[in-house]
Every structure is written in C-alpha cells, then in structure tokens.
Design a protein around this motif. Structure first.
Motif: not given
Length: 445
Positions: A255-268
C-alpha cells in the motif's frame, strides 16, 4: 537375450510415452510466464510490433530512390492510315493520298529512377512512425498486464473450485452420516420425522452445490487453459495451494509502494495518442509546402515488319530523360486551413483526455488500495468467523444428539457454517485479485 532387449525397448517406449502425456503442473508465476509467451492476444501483440517496424521502414523507403522498369511490345494487326494531300506527291489539288507511317511491330524497354528531394509530409510521416512503434510496444505491455490479470483470476478460480469441492464433499459425508443415524432413530421411534426432513433438505442442497462445484472445477480449468494458450482439454495441474497463495499475497507494505504516473500503461497509451494528434497537426500544416522530385530514365526501342527483336542484327534506338517536377500549392479554397483547424481541435481534445486519464488513474489507485486493504481485513475476519461457525456447529451437533437442540437449530448452524466456508474461500481469492489489480495500476510486477 533378444527377448530381454525387446522387453526393455518396449518398456522404455511405454515409459517415455506415458511421461510425455502426463499432465504438466504450474505454479502461479510459471502459469503467468507461460501465458505471456503463448496466450493468443500476447502472440498477436508481438506481431503488431513486428508490423509496426515494417510499417516504419515502409514509410522511410518511400523517400528513398525508387527504380522501375517497363517492357513493351506492340503488333499493329491493322496499321492506322493517314491522309496526306495528293499534291505533295504530284497529284491533283483537293485529292488525298492514304499513307501508313512506321512499321507494324515495335518493342521498347525503359528504366526509370525517381528520387524525392523535398516533401513535408514525408518528414512528418517518418517522425510519426516512431510514435506508432512506441504505441505498439505500450499496447503489448497493456496486453501483457491483461493476460497476467486473467491468469491470476483464472488460476484462483480453479483453486477456489477445487477447495469448494473438497469442503462440500466433506460436508456431504458428515450430513449423510447424520441423516443415516437420524433415519434409524426415527424408524425405532426415538426421533421425529421432522428431524429427518430437515436433514434431507440440507443434504439435497449440499449435494446440488457439490455437483455444481464439480462442473465449475472443469470449466474453470478450461478457462485457465484458454488464457494460457493451451488446448482447453489439457489436464493442467496446479502446484499452488489457495491458502498458501493467499498468505503470500498478504503484504500491507504494498500500500505504501511509490507510484509514478509515467509507469502506468494507460497513461503511456494516452500520451501516445497526444503524440499522434501532434503529428497529424504537423502533417496538415506540411500540405502547404511545395514538393520537389527528380527523375531520370533510359530507354531503347526497335521497329520491324516481323518479330526480329531477338536477332543480333536488330537495330535499337536509345533515348534518355532527366527532369525535375516541382509542385507548389497556391490556393485550395481554404480546404487546407479547415484541415489544419480540425487537427488543432483533435490535439486539444487529446490533451483534455490526457488530463482526465491522469485523474482517473489516481482514483483507480486509491480505490485499488482500499479494495486491497478491505480484502486483507475480510480475509482475517472470515477466518475468525469460520472458526466460530465450526465451533457453533459442533456444539449444535452435540446438543442435537443429546436431544437438547432441534433439527431446525442444527440446520441453521450447518447453513451458517457452509456460508462461512464459502466466504473464507472467496476472501482468499479476493486478496490475490485485489493485490494484482494494485500492482497493475502501479506497474510494479
């Protein structure tokens, strides 16, 4: 000696033949790895990347030198006739003489080289192929995520069906023993008929649930085979246990894993859409630029009254041309302007969609965290409820046999136990699926 060798060969052949037909077992990670290589959608995603690479070269090659060759042969069965004033040949004025020009058969061969010197749409097209290739790679990543989620869900459903069959069979055996004992007591006048009927109702219900669970076990296994890219009739074995797998997926630290928007495939993918719209705008603007091409050709032709073109003494006449063609757009009645404006609108829409996608992904992440936390809590709660339901049912069994509890009270305790069993099994599957969903959104696998 020969008999012994023949027996050994037959035994070895039979052994290895049996080994090759033996069902293959997979852990969850092994099933995922196998599916990423053999799933039907994953295979086509790989082909899409190859297709995008070929399309990229196809676009680049269109601006490189193009060479073509033409061969032509004509045989004029009836040559056209031209009328020439007869006075050219000493005839009377006003009269005409029929004349046939040339020879009836002719052959020619021409080779042409064309080279594009400047074309704005070509430059934009080459740039756009890189974006398309990036889209194909991101689409493959999206496909892999979908395949992974499908395998996890299908794998968990098989384990759920398997555990359900085991538990329901155990419940049915216990009910059958109770029903038999109660039936004997009723026959001896030591129990009421209602007690038998209550147990018969419960027995029939559990028996029906068991049959359905057995059917589901086969169907869920076929679904897993389909997702993995295996023939659906394969008897695939699962190496994992549902309880052990669920415990391995209980990881609150996720639950505390850092999130990067650039890694999300839908964003890509939406970002790829913006790149595509940007290049479409550049393409619309490039149509206002001139285009310049160069060409050169070399040809030879021969003429004859009969087919003598393969003879060594046939005379051929050479020709060659070098030239340029320049096309300058001047006025299109505002057609190009309208096309450019539409491309700008499409780009603005894509930017808005990108903003919306970013917000939706953030919301999905928060929901996935909430669902995962709830699944962990439900897993612990249903485990406690199951323990309590088992104790209550056991107490009611004792009370029923001692004549303290009624058959209706026993049936309520049994029904409560069966519900707690299914909720516990489902909670384990929910832990696995919700954690997978969280990993997919964060792209941490």
């Amino acid at each position: 000696m020969n008999t012994y060798r023949l027996f050994l060969i037959l035994f070895t052949t039979s052994f290895f033949g049996f080994s090759q037909e033996a069902p293959v077992g997979y852990t969850l990670n092994e099933a995922i790895a196998f599916a990423l290589e053999n799933n039907y959608s994953a295979l086509n995603a790989d082909r899409d990347i190859i297709d995008a690479q070929k399309q990229k070269w196809e676009t680049i090659a269109s601006g490189l030198p193009q060479i073509s060759a033409d061969l032509n042969y004509q045989n004029q069965l009836k040559q056209p006739v031209s009328l020439i004033p007869a006075e050219f040949f000493g005839g009377q004025p006003g009269e005409f003489q029929a004349i046939v020009f040339g020879q009836p058969q002719q052959a020619s061969a021409t080779a042409t080289v064309r080279q594009q010197i400047f074309d704005g749409s070509y430059i934009v097209g080459v740039q756009a192929t890189k974006a398309f290739l990036s889209y194909s790679r991101n689409n493959k990543e999206k496909t892999q995520q979908d395949v992974r989620k499908a395998v996890v869900e299908a794998y968990g459903n098989v384990l759920l069906a398997k555990e359900s069959v085991t538990i329901l069979q155990k419940n049915l055996d216990a009910l059958q023993s109770n029903l038999y004992e109660t039936q004997k007591l009723y026959e001896n006048g030591l129990a009421e008929e209602e007690n038998v009927e209550q147990l018969q109702i419960t027995f029939s219900t559990v028996e029906s649930q068991l049959k359905n669970a057995q059917r589901l076990q086969n169907i869920t296994l076929q679904m897993l085979n389909l997702v993995m890219g295996l023939p659906i009739e394969d008897e695939t074995q699962l190496k994992e246990d549902l309880n052990d797998l669920a415990q391995a997926y209980v990881d609150p630290a996720a639950l505390n894993t850092p999130f990067s928007m650039e890694n999300n495939v839908d964003y890509k993918l939406v970002n790829n859409l913006n790149e595509q719209r940007y290049f479409e705008l550049k393409l619309a603007k490039s149509r206002a630029l001139p285009t310049l091409n160069a060409f050169a050709n070399y040809g030879t032709a021969a003429f004859s009254n009969s087919f003598t073109f393969l003879d060594g003494d046939q005379q051929w006449y050479d020709s060659s041309i070098l030239g340029f063609d320049l096309s300058i757009p001047i006025f299109s009645s505002l057609k190009r302007s309208a096309s450019t404006q539409r491309a700008k609108i499409a780009l603005e829409k894509a930017k808005t969609q990108l903003t919306e996608t970013q917000e939706r992904i953030r919301l999905q992440l928060e929901k996935a965290k909430s669902d995962y936390l709830l699944a962990i809590e439900q897993y612990a709660t249903t485990q406690q409820n199951l323990n309590l339901a088992e104790r209550i049912e056991q107490k009611n069994q004792i009370k029923y046999k001692e004549g303290i509890a009624s058959s209706f009270e026993l049936r309520q305790a049994q029904t409560q136990l069966y519900t707690a069993q299914q909720e516990y099994l489902q909670s384990m599957v929910d832990v696995i699926n919700t954690k997978t969903e969280l990993e997919v959104i964060a792209n941490n696998q």
